[in-house]
Design an enzyme around this catalytic site. Structure first.
Site, PDB file in Angstrom:
ATOM      1  N   SER A 121       5.729  93.285  10.012  1.00  0.00           N
ATOM      2  CA  SER A 121       6.153  91.902   9.518  1.00  0.00           C
ATOM      3  C   SER A 121       5.222  91.429   8.388  1.00  0.00           C
ATOM      4  O   SER A 121       5.432  90.800   7.711  1.00  0.00           O
ATOM      5  CB  SER A 121       6.162  90.937  10.609  1.00  0.00           C
ATOM      6  OG  SER A 121       7.129  91.197  11.640  1.00  0.00           O
ATOM      7  N   SER A 164       9.232  89.757   9.883  1.00  0.00           N
ATOM      8  CA  SER A 164       9.498  88.590  10.494  1.00  0.00           C
ATOM      9  C   SER A 164       8.729  87.431   9.242  1.00  0.00           C
ATOM     10  O   SER A 164       9.230  86.242   9.510  1.00  0.00           O
ATOM     11  CB  SER A 164       9.403  88.144  11.662  1.00  0.00           C
ATOM     12  OG  SER A 164       7.773  88.258  11.818  1.00  0.00           O
ATOM     13  N   LYS A 194       2.696  80.757   8.616  1.00  0.00           N
ATOM     14  CA  LYS A 194       3.953  81.142   9.246  1.00  0.00           C
ATOM     15  C   LYS A 194       4.074  80.308  10.533  1.00  0.00           C
ATOM     16  O   LYS A 194       3.139  80.070  11.214  1.00  0.00           O
ATOM     17  CB  LYS A 194       3.929  82.708   9.701  1.00  0.00           C
ATOM     18  CG  LYS A 194       5.241  83.040  10.431  1.00  0.00           C
ATOM     19  CD  LYS A 194       4.794  84.800  10.565  1.00  0.00           C
ATOM     20  CE  LYS A 194       5.969  85.377  11.239  1.00  0.00           C
ATOM     21  NZ  LYS A 194       5.845  86.767  11.342  1.00  0.00           N
TER      22      LYS A 194
END
Length: 567
Positions: free
Chosen positions: A172, A148, A74
């Protein structure tokens, strides 16, 4: 090649069918062909990854538990040589070193192939808040992917990488797992290091991982945590008395999927108890309505004030809501939170909390029309976790309807996080429509034991309880030493040494669906690794970590059982 799990890829390497170069070439091709999903901010590149491949040629696969395994990261987690943007181009910087979590995986032989898209500054659960494009759902592109950690979850769901790192502050690492039909594991806050991670809410942030296999998630946890932990088998599941947050056009179907899953768990012989848990809702409200939103502003407020036009309006509005919070509000909330944590830990004594991961979903168009309301709904069953110091495992569990996955989440107090992988085995016995086959793939069906797990030894009942069956007595290749370790209780440790000898061990056949629970029971200084047998086969078995305290070399006895018989 379709090696979509760590286990499958390791088997492919062992067979000689593919090489890491072949795998990276395929990762690059899949990333390019899946560009419409907006998964990547820094996509995989053969040229950029060549140094990792070169290093692997010098490494022994037996000493690297993730040798040649590609993974995505990420883009709020630092990878040396790749920019970190947190989905805000004006924020971008070039880190000189890996984040601690990435460094541990690289040390284990894994290859960070690229940086994935996310809701800007990890603020959102929808996957649409990025200037690099909205990340589409892996199964239904018109629907949200969840955030996210949207890009990481979709990269795994599309089979582009076997596993991917995300982060989890409000859900997330779990919401996108459920919406894309993969496994999402979130350790307790502080369980994995956060150095080199762009903070969202620093005291609550967790690095998380997405996989297509429960066993893979347990394997990554073992590599990341470095220290094995004893894991008891929980004796029951706890379900909140009120599970009534269902939303979106498929609300009724999500509720039916939850009821089917709950019925199947009960039918499998697992005790399920309804317990009032108002503490979950109270803790959830603190995350965005309480003083913790000020912590987000403390980390990012200076940047936002200096780059107002370069931060998405919805992200800016959320962060700015924490600007004027009072310190007295924080202390009152902290004191109340201590009471909530104690109450929840007491209610979960010996039990695992079971909840839907999400209670519905939205199309991307619906999110654009109501960005805050839709986002809030997606976190209804996840916001509480980090404030209450819980660890969580989100599992695919059947489907809401065609091509729309349904996910369940397991929660335990953080100090019991290893129990999640033990509890997960109950779901292996659900009917095939609910459990499926993918999440339960294993590394291999044979496991080698050379100490306390052998027949007649104190820990052998652990193997038997998992459904393992004795196969045969075997010997290692003449390249191992067996040490009596300076531990309590006494145990032997097998160490690779080309000047060593043959060591007797036992081979057991472990059911595929028991591997996750088995990995969770491994205790330091022992670990699982590849063992070469005298007949040329290679199996997974117990080996000893480097640097473990050794009391005596007992290789000359030929095995631990022989040593015990003579002592």
């Amino acid at each position: 090649m379709n090696a979509t799990t760590v286990a499958a890829l390791r088997r492919a390497y062992r067979s000689g069918r593919v090489t890491p170069f072949d795998v990276i070439e395929e990762v690059v091709r899949k990333a390019e062909s899946g560009a419409a999903w907006n998964v990547w901010i820094t996509p995989p590149s053969q040229e950029r990854l060549e140094p990792y491949l070169k290093e692997l040629r010098r490494e022994d696969m037996d000493r690297k538990p993730l040798w040649g395994i590609p993974f995505a990261v990420k883009d709020n987690i630092d990878v040396a040589g790749m920019p970190t943007t947190a989905a805000c181009p004006a924020y971008a910087y070039e880190p000189k070193a890996h984040a601690s979590v990435v460094a541990r995986l690289v040390q284990a032989g894994a290859i960070p192939v690229g940086k994935t898209n996310l809701d800007q500054f990890a603020t959102g659960l929808v996957g649409t808040r990025s200037p690099y494009g909205e990340v589409a759902n892996a199964h239904r592109p018109a629907w949200v992917s969840g955030g996210s950690s949207s890009g990481s979850a979709v990269a795994v769901a599309l089979g582009q990488v076997p596993f991917a790192l995300g982060t989890d502050t409000a859900g997330s690492g779990r919401v996108p797992a459920a919406l894309n039909g993969v496994v999402g594991y979130k350790p307790r806050p502080g369980g994995w290091p956060n150095e080199g991670v762009v903070p969202a809410c620093k005291s609550l942030d967790c690095v998380s991982v997405f996989t297509r296999s429960i066993a893979d998630a347990a394997w990554i946890q073992a590599v990341m945590a470095r220290i094995g932990a004893a894991a008891e088998s929980p004796n029951r599941f706890v379900v909140p008395s009120r599970v009534d947050t269902w939303f979106g056009s498929h609300a009724a179907a999500f509720q039916r999927a939850w009821e089917r899953a709950l019925s199947a768990v009960s039918s499998a012989g697992v005790a399920v108890e309804e317990v009032p848990l108002p503490e979950l809702d109270e803790a959830s409200a603190m995350l965005y309505e309480g003083p913790w939103i000020a912590e987000r502003w403390a980390s990012l407020g200076a940047f936002v004030e200096g780059h107002r036009d370069e931060v998405l309006p919805v992200t800016r509005a959320i962060l700015e809501s924490g600007r004027d919070r009072l310190a007295s509000d924080l202390f009152r909330a902290q004191h109340r939170l201590l009471e909530l944590r104690a109450a929840v830990a007491n209610k979960l004594e010996g039990a695992v909390l079971l909840m839907p991961t999400v209670g519905g979903t939205w199309t991307r168009d619906e999110v654009r029309q109501d960005p805050l309301g839709t986002n809030r709904a997606l976190g209804a069953y996840t916001h509480h976790a980090n404030l209450l110091q819980l660890a969580s495992l989100s599992l695919p569990c059947g489907a809401v309807d065609e091509a729309m996955p349904f996910g369940l989440s397991l929660y335990v107090p953080g100090h019991r996080e290893a129990e999640l992988f033990v509890a997960a085995r109950w779901f292996a016995d659900l009917d095939e429509d609910l459990a499926g086959s993918g999440p339960w793939e294993d590394e291999a069906d044979l496991v080698a034991v050379c100490g306390l797990h052998m027949r007649g030894m104190p820990l052998n009942p652990e193997l038997v309880a998992l459904g393992a069956e004795f196969v045969e007595i075997a010997k290692t290749a003449p390249a191992y030493r067996l040490f009596l370790l300076d531990t309590e209780p006494e145990k032997p440790g097998l160490v690779r040494d080309e000047q060593g000898g043959e060591v007797e061990l036992e081979l057991w056949r472990l059911p595929k669906r028991a591997w996750a629970a088995f990995v969770a029971k491994v205790r330091a200084p022992l670990a699982l690794g590849n063992i070469r047998l005298a007949d040329g086969r290679e199996v997974i078995g117990f080996v000893c970590e480097a640097g473990a305290p050794r009391r005596e070399d007992i290789t000359a006895f030929g095995g631990y059982r022989a040593w015990r018989e003579r002592n």
